[in-house]
Design a protein around this motif. Structure first.
Motif, mmCIF file in Angstrom:
data_model
loop_
_atom_site.group_PDB
_atom_site.id
_atom_site.type_symbol
_atom_site.label_atom_id
_atom_site.label_comp_id
_atom_site.label_asym_id
_atom_site.label_seq_id
_atom_site.Cartn_x
_atom_site.Cartn_y
_atom_site.Cartn_z
ATOM 1 N N PHE A 189 0.828 -1.209 0.000
ATOM 2 C CA PHE A 189 0.000 0.000 0.000
ATOM 3 C C PHE A 189 0.866 1.264 0.000
ATOM 4 C CE2 PHE A 189 -2.385 3.340 2.201
ATOM 5 C CZ PHE A 189 -3.562 3.354 1.467
ATOM 6 N N PHE A 190 1.943 1.269 0.755
ATOM 7 C CA PHE A 190 2.770 2.469 0.892
ATOM 8 C C PHE A 190 3.595 2.731 -0.367
ATOM 9 C CE2 PHE A 190 1.908 1.013 5.219
ATOM 10 C CZ PHE A 190 1.321 2.159 5.731
ATOM 11 N N LEU A 231 1.235 4.528 -2.624
ATOM 12 C CA LEU A 231 1.050 5.943 -2.301
ATOM 13 C C LEU A 231 2.082 6.833 -2.993
ATOM 14 C CD1 LEU A 231 0.343 5.815 1.559
ATOM 15 C CD2 LEU A 231 -1.296 6.369 -0.245
ATOM 16 N N SER A 271 -1.225 -2.385 -3.595
ATOM 17 C CA SER A 271 -0.518 -1.333 -4.333
ATOM 18 C C SER A 271 -1.502 -0.504 -5.143
ATOM 19 C CB SER A 271 0.535 -1.948 -5.263
ATOM 20 O OG SER A 271 1.508 -2.659 -4.544
ATOM 21 N N GLY A 315 -3.277 1.820 -2.858
ATOM 22 C CA GLY A 315 -2.356 2.864 -2.440
ATOM 23 C C GLY A 315 -2.208 3.949 -3.483
ATOM 24 N N PHE A 316 -2.237 3.570 -4.751
ATOM 25 C CA PHE A 316 -2.164 4.554 -5.834
ATOM 26 C C PHE A 316 -3.510 5.227 -6.077
ATOM 27 C CE2 PHE A 316 -2.850 5.179 -10.482
ATOM 28 C CZ PHE A 316 -2.088 6.337 -10.615
ATOM 29 N N PRO A 371 -5.385 8.171 -3.212
ATOM 30 C CA PRO A 371 -5.016 9.593 -3.259
ATOM 31 C C PRO A 371 -5.420 10.274 -4.558
ATOM 32 C CG PRO A 371 -3.056 8.203 -3.357
ATOM 33 C CD PRO A 371 -4.204 7.322 -3.005
#
Length: 248
Positions: free
Chosen positions: A6-7, A10, A207, A210-211, A214
């Motif tokens: 996830f990070f 981001l 992932s 995470g993208f 935001p």
């Protein structure tokens, strides 16, 4: 079990904002950006004109009491909120329809810059024009995927208590759709079908969220949403390059 990071996800949007400032990519950011600004202005103008007529009609139905007539500011406040909500989600869809041929080429140039390798797509401006029907059909596929699920969540939101869960699901679904929307550009350059793309993102779901999350939040902010589209294309291309290699 959910896979991916996830990070790491981001970080791709921030990388996208960095990439759109690169000299080799600016032209294919500026042209759709100008189109998006014109589209944003036209949408705002026509919605304002239409709402103005509605306000005038509503005010004419009220008794001729001075304190009631003074409530027109409340109608305009409501108008502002409605406009923001409509533009937040409708603008991105329309902007992608108009700019899709440019965004495919922007994804190609971004991938070349990230990897140093040529993408199979060639032809410059001639290829952009040639790809317009295919790019538009690809956008239609995404809308057809989106609509039935959006209607289901909308109906779910009408059920008391359940609608609390529905709000969370809406947020997650919009994040997933943003990932699908923008990673589709580099995927399409490699002639990956929309179904295969969904499966590929599903294999890196954390992932993808995470993208996408935001991007979904940035799309709701007026003015910022003008710039987030090309940044998301570049960020999604970085996602495509790195997450695909992680899957290999």
């Amino acid at each position: 079990m959910l896979k991916g990071n996830f990070f790491h996800g981001l970080g791709y949007l921030a990388e996208g904002f960095r990439l759109i400032r690169q000299p080799g990519l600016r032209l294919f950011v500026i042209i759709p950006l100008i189109l998006n600004i014109l589209l944003f202005g036209l949408l705002f103008y026509f919605l304002a004109e239409g709402f103005g007529v509605m306000i005038a009609a509503a005010m004419s139905w009220l008794p001729d009491w001075q304190w009631l007539q003074a409530l027109d500011w409340l109608f305009w406040l409501l108008y502002g909120v409605v406009i923001l909500l409509m533009l937040a989600y409708g603008f991105v869809i329309l902007a992608n329809l108009i700019g899709s041929p440019f965004y495919g080429y922007l994804a190609e140039l971004t991938e070349k810059q990230l990897t140093g390798q040529e993408v199979t797509t060639e032809g410059g401006w001639a290829q952009i024009i040639k790809d317009i029907p295919r790019a538009l059909w690809r956008e239609v596929q995404k809308i057809l995927y989106y609509l039935p699920r959006a209607v289901f969540l909308l109906l779910l939101g009408l059920i008391p208590v359940v609608n609390l869960v529905s709000a969370v699901l809406w947020f997650l679904f919009n994040g997933w759709m943003m990932a699908l929307q923008y990673v589709d550009y580099p995927a399409d350059n490699h002639r990956v079908s929309f179904g295969d793309l969904r499966r590929s993102l599903g294999a890196r779901r954390l992932s993808a969220f995470g993208f996408g999350l935001p991007v979904a939040l940035a799309a709701m902010v007026p003015v910022l949403n003008l710039f987030v589209v090309p940044a998301a294309v570049c960020g999604a291309t970085a996602f495509w390059v790195r997450e695909r290699s992680a899957n290999a």
